[in-house]
Design a protein around this motif. Structure first.
Motif, mmCIF file in Angstrom:
data_model
loop_
_atom_site.group_PDB
_atom_site.id
_atom_site.type_symbol
_atom_site.label_atom_id
_atom_site.label_comp_id
_atom_site.label_asym_id
_atom_site.label_seq_id
_atom_site.Cartn_x
_atom_site.Cartn_y
_atom_site.Cartn_z
ATOM 1 N N ALA A 1 0.834 -1.272 0.063
ATOM 2 C CA ALA A 1 -0.107 -0.003 -0.057
ATOM 3 C C ALA A 1 0.968 1.247 -0.017
ATOM 4 O O ALA A 1 0.309 2.502 -0.168
ATOM 5 N N LYS A 2 2.264 1.125 0.076
ATOM 6 C CA LYS A 2 3.016 2.300 0.209
ATOM 7 C C LYS A 2 3.539 2.590 -1.416
ATOM 8 O O LYS A 2 3.363 3.889 -1.641
ATOM 9 N N ASN A 3 3.907 1.580 -2.070
ATOM 10 C CA ASN A 3 4.366 1.718 -3.467
ATOM 11 C C ASN A 3 3.353 1.444 -4.699
ATOM 12 O O ASN A 3 3.747 1.997 -5.906
ATOM 13 N N ASN A 4 2.337 0.860 -4.208
ATOM 14 C CA ASN A 4 1.313 0.494 -5.387
ATOM 15 C C ASN A 4 0.181 1.364 -5.110
ATOM 16 O O ASN A 4 -0.804 1.123 -4.272
ATOM 17 N N ALA B 1 -3.325 -0.652 -4.732
ATOM 18 C CA ALA B 1 -3.360 -1.418 -3.651
ATOM 19 C C ALA B 1 -3.916 -0.073 -2.699
ATOM 20 O O ALA B 1 -4.833 -0.273 -1.729
ATOM 21 N N ARG B 2 -3.140 0.952 -2.584
ATOM 22 C CA ARG B 2 -3.542 1.892 -1.689
ATOM 23 C C ARG B 2 -4.996 2.571 -1.835
ATOM 24 O O ARG B 2 -5.593 2.832 -0.855
ATOM 25 N N LYS C 1 -4.116 2.644 6.537
ATOM 26 C CA LYS C 1 -3.344 2.254 7.640
ATOM 27 C C LYS C 1 -3.116 0.742 7.749
ATOM 28 O O LYS C 1 -3.736 0.117 7.088
ATOM 29 N N VAL C 2 -1.581 0.533 7.875
ATOM 30 C CA VAL C 2 -1.102 -1.088 7.744
ATOM 31 C C VAL C 2 -0.735 -1.521 9.146
ATOM 32 O O VAL C 2 -0.379 -0.495 9.822
ATOM 33 N N PRO C 3 -0.637 -2.646 9.110
ATOM 34 C CA PRO C 3 -1.289 -3.650 8.517
ATOM 35 C C PRO C 3 -2.776 -3.611 8.460
ATOM 36 O O PRO C 3 -3.412 -3.355 9.438
ATOM 37 N N CYS C 4 -3.075 -4.048 7.440
ATOM 38 C CA CYS C 4 -4.541 -4.229 7.337
ATOM 39 C C CYS C 4 -4.912 -5.668 6.472
ATOM 40 O O CYS C 4 -4.525 -6.003 5.595
#
Length: 119
Positions: free
Chosen positions: A71-74, A77-78, A89-92
């Motif tokens: 979710a940071k680089n994609n 996905a984010r 917010k991760v992890p999810c």
């Protein structure tokens, strides 16, 4: 500050690699059942996030292969995480059960869920 986070992230990943846990041994039939259950799970995570590492280590302990989404680089996905879970917010952990999705935040809750479902 960003430099410190980058260095700490690399240290976390190195330590996780060096001290990775061993997985549980199951019969082929039991492993196949666990693999089928794991197909309903998706983990949204950042690679060097210590809480995400904690969840990935538990997945390794339980010998399950859960789909990982960065979710940071994609960006896609984010956006999925934001739309489905309501916040970035991760992890999810996204749990799909009979077409119904549940979004679980908090690493301790996710670890407890994995232990309950796969131990």
């Amino acid at each position: 500050m960003k430099f410190i986070r980058i260095i700490l992230g690399k240290i976390i990943l190195l330590l996780n690699f060096v001290f990775r846990p061993s997985g549980v041994k199951r019969t082929p039939e039991a492993q196949q059942l666990a693999d089928e259950k794991a197909k309903a799970l998706t983990l949204y995570q950042f690679e060097a996030c210590p809480f995400c590492v904690k969840v990935r280590r538990e997945m390794k302990r339980q010998s399950i292969d859960v789909e990982l989404k960065d979710a940071k680089n994609n960006q896609a996905a984010r956006e999925e995480l934001l739309q489905g879970g309501g916040k970035v917010k991760v992890p999810c952990l996204k749990i799909t059960n009979q077409g119904e999705e549940t979004w679980m935040y908090e690493s301790s809750d996710i670890v407890a869920y994995l232990q309950k479902e796969f131990a």
